[in-house]
Enzyme design. Structure first.
Site, PDB file in Angstrom:
ATOM      1  CD  GLU A  96     -26.380  52.448  21.762  1.00 36.06           C
ATOM      2  OE1 GLU A  96     -25.943  53.108  22.781  1.00 36.06           O
ATOM      3  OE2 GLU A  96     -26.472  51.023  21.967  1.00 36.06           O
ATOM      4  CB  CYS A 109     -19.845  60.546  23.836  1.00 42.88           C
ATOM      5  SG  CYS A 109     -18.755  58.996  23.788  1.00 42.88           S
ATOM      6  CB  CYS A 116     -14.623  48.290  17.987  1.00 43.66           C
ATOM      7  SG  CYS A 116     -13.264  48.983  18.235  1.00 43.66           S
ATOM      8  CB  CYS A 120     -10.791  46.842  24.483  1.00 49.12           C
ATOM      9  SG  CYS A 120      -9.767  47.733  23.451  1.00 49.12           S
ATOM     10  CB  CYS A 123     -14.982  47.591  25.188  1.00 50.62           C
ATOM     11  SG  CYS A 123     -15.649  48.765  24.401  1.00 50.62           S
ATOM     12  CB  CYS A 345     -17.131  54.653  29.299  1.00 48.09           C
ATOM     13  SG  CYS A 345     -16.488  56.692  29.265  1.00 48.09           S
TER      14      CYS A 345
HETATM   15  N1  SAH Z   1     -11.249  53.168  20.424  1.00 48.18           N
HETATM   16  C1  SAH Z   1     -11.223  54.278  21.296  1.00 48.18           C
HETATM   17  C2  SAH Z   1     -12.442  55.377  21.660  1.00 48.18           C
HETATM   18  C3  SAH Z   1     -13.532  54.471  22.023  1.00 48.18           C
HETATM   19  S1  SAH Z   1     -13.742  53.873  23.780  1.00 48.18           S
HETATM   20  C4  SAH Z   1     -10.320  54.043  22.577  1.00 48.18           C
HETATM   21  O1  SAH Z   1      -9.923  53.261  22.811  1.00 48.18           O
HETATM   22  O2  SAH Z   1      -9.926  55.062  23.151  1.00 48.18           O
HETATM   23  C5  SAH Z   1     -13.685  55.200  24.683  1.00 48.18           C
HETATM   24  C6  SAH Z   1     -13.276  54.969  26.342  1.00 48.18           C
HETATM   25  O3  SAH Z   1     -14.052  54.086  26.814  1.00 48.18           O
HETATM   26  C7  SAH Z   1     -11.853  54.260  26.274  1.00 48.18           C
HETATM   27  O4  SAH Z   1     -11.062  54.839  26.993  1.00 48.18           O
HETATM   28  C8  SAH Z   1     -12.131  52.851  26.407  1.00 48.18           C
HETATM   29  O5  SAH Z   1     -11.108  52.169  27.093  1.00 48.18           O
HETATM   30  C9  SAH Z   1     -13.352  53.020  27.559  1.00 48.18           C
HETATM   31  N2  SAH Z   1     -14.152  52.168  28.090  1.00 48.18           N
HETATM   32  C10 SAH Z   1     -14.527  50.931  27.210  1.00 48.18           C
HETATM   33  N3  SAH Z   1     -15.332  50.247  27.883  1.00 48.18           N
HETATM   34  C11 SAH Z   1     -15.338  50.648  29.028  1.00 48.18           C
HETATM   35  C12 SAH Z   1     -16.070  50.293  30.219  1.00 48.18           C
HETATM   36  N4  SAH Z   1     -16.989  49.014  30.185  1.00 48.18           N
HETATM   37  N5  SAH Z   1     -16.121  50.882  31.381  1.00 48.18           N
HETATM   38  C13 SAH Z   1     -15.377  52.195  31.215  1.00 48.18           C
HETATM   39  N6  SAH Z   1     -14.854  52.608  30.106  1.00 48.18           N
HETATM   40  C14 SAH Z   1     -14.708  51.736  29.120  1.00 48.18           C
END
Ligand code: SAH
Length: 369
Positions: A96, A109, A116, A120, A123, A345
């Protein structure tokens, strides 16, 4: 040019790689510049449209090459103007991308991987696991599609002025393809974006971050999310391999490179109620980052099905911000955009959790069409 191989995809080539290709096949290097302009400035999808190439060269290219971007299978517009595209790759994987218009800019974006591997805990992309790295064509193809779509919009004043590698995946784990795609974004003959307006976001793959600093000048966002290792180990498991102290040292080195325009690191910090949002943690964070030129981006957590995390209240987020402001930091609370279309995000996996469910999802979309 021999005819025995499958067609090459012109979107897979950086400017340099295309020059090499043409020279190898007895053409002048400036042909590469012409083709790069057709591809990435005009966004043509047909070699026949490249009218400043000789008939013979066009015919030969048509035989050996094609222009193949991911396939758009769904486009959703949010009431706030945010646009989300669901794209299908040749092997059936889905990714996406999201376009976020603002008064003075338009930010795309971009995803770097299908799924991935970092896991995390907050996420939603982590839930679908890791499928594979995206090719150069699949990454730059996202910008290509967005630009083409926005160019066609009759009331279109919207353009992509900024790219953030903040979609699905960890960009630094797909290093070579990432660098080629970034070079096209920065190339004046292609997208010509300013180095300050192209941002790589990472959880902190430190060896790759050092390599990036040596390779290319772009902006850096680091997903920090916790002020100490104990908590970060849980939220961002990559921290067990590359802990905060090492992360900070690497970021400082990134800023110290001589020829760079980079002036600061953007720290991303997702606001999770009762987990990382206390006054004490704000003060810890302020202390941790002291001495590093920093902007702090507080991201209200975006919930998704089956998560036990909750978004911190607005009061809490403001209080957290104020402590950081009092310590002298620049702090931004990220606006949540595209909430009504799951484009915010960390929600980019949308409602597709795994391969099989994704296929069901596709089947449904196709039926609707
Ligand atoms: N892997 C990279 C880029 C993708 S995530 C990274 O970790 O930076 C992009 C951003 O969105 C990251 O800061 C991530 O921590 C944040 N993110 C992921 N899940 C989220 C959520 N459920 N709510 C808010 N931010 C989130």
């Amino acid at each position: 040019m021999s005819n025995s191989h499958p067609k090459i995809n012109l979107l897979d080539f950086s400017h340099e790689a295309l020059k090499d290709y043409f020279v190898k096949h007895g053409e002048k290097p400036f042909r590469a510049t012409q083709v790069i302009k057709w591809l990435h400035q005009c966004c043509v999808d047909d070699i026949a449209q490249m009218t400043n190439l000789s008939q013979a060269l066009r015919a030969s290219l048509q035989q050996h090459a094609e222009i193949r971007a991911p396939e758009v299978i769904m486009e959703q517009q949010s009431t706030d103007g945010t646009c989300k595209w669901l794209l299908r790759l040749a092997d059936g994987n889905a990714i996406e991308m999201v376009f976020i218009p603002e008064d003075d800019r338009g930010t795309l974006c971009v995803s770097s991987q299908a799924g991935c591997a970092l896991d995390c805990t907050f996420c939603s992309t982590a839930r679908q696991g890791f499928n594979r790295n995206l090719s150069v064509a699949e990454m730059i193809g996202q910008l290509w599609i967005a630009k083409r779509t926005l160019q066609k919009d009759p009331k279109g004043t919207r353009i992509v002025s900024n790219v953030v590698m903040m979609g699905m995946g960890e960009p630094l784990l797909n290093f070579d393809n990432l660098v080629s795609a970034l070079r096209l974004m920065l190339d004046d003959h292609a997208y010509g974006l300013s180095r300050r307006r192209v941002t790589v976001s990472t959880s902190g793959v430190l060896p790759a971050l050092d390599r990036l600093a040596d390779t290319l000048d772009v902006s850096l966002a680091v997903s920090l999310h916790a002020p100490d290792d104990e908590l970060r180990d849980k939220l961002v498991p990559l921290n067990r391999k590359y802990p905060i102290r090492e992360l900070l040292k690497t970021c400082q080195r990134f800023l110290d490179k001589k020829e760079t325009l980079r002036k600061h690191i953007t720290w991303e910090y997702v606001m999770l109620e009762g987990i990382n949002d206390s006054d004490k943690q704000a003060r810890q964070l302020a202390k941790l980052l002291r001495g590093i030129p920093s902007k702090i981006n507080l991201i209200p957590f975006n919930p998704f099905p089956d998560t036990s995390y909750k978004r911190s209240s607005n009061n809490r987020i403001h209080r957290f911000r104020d402590i950081l402001l009092e310590s002298g930091y620049t702090v931004v609370i990220r606006k949540t955009r595209g909430d009504d279309i799951d484009a915010a995000c960390g929600q980019l996996a949308g409602k597709v959790n795994d391969r099989s469910r994704r296929e069901i999802h596709f089947a449904r979309i196709e039926k609707q069409q």
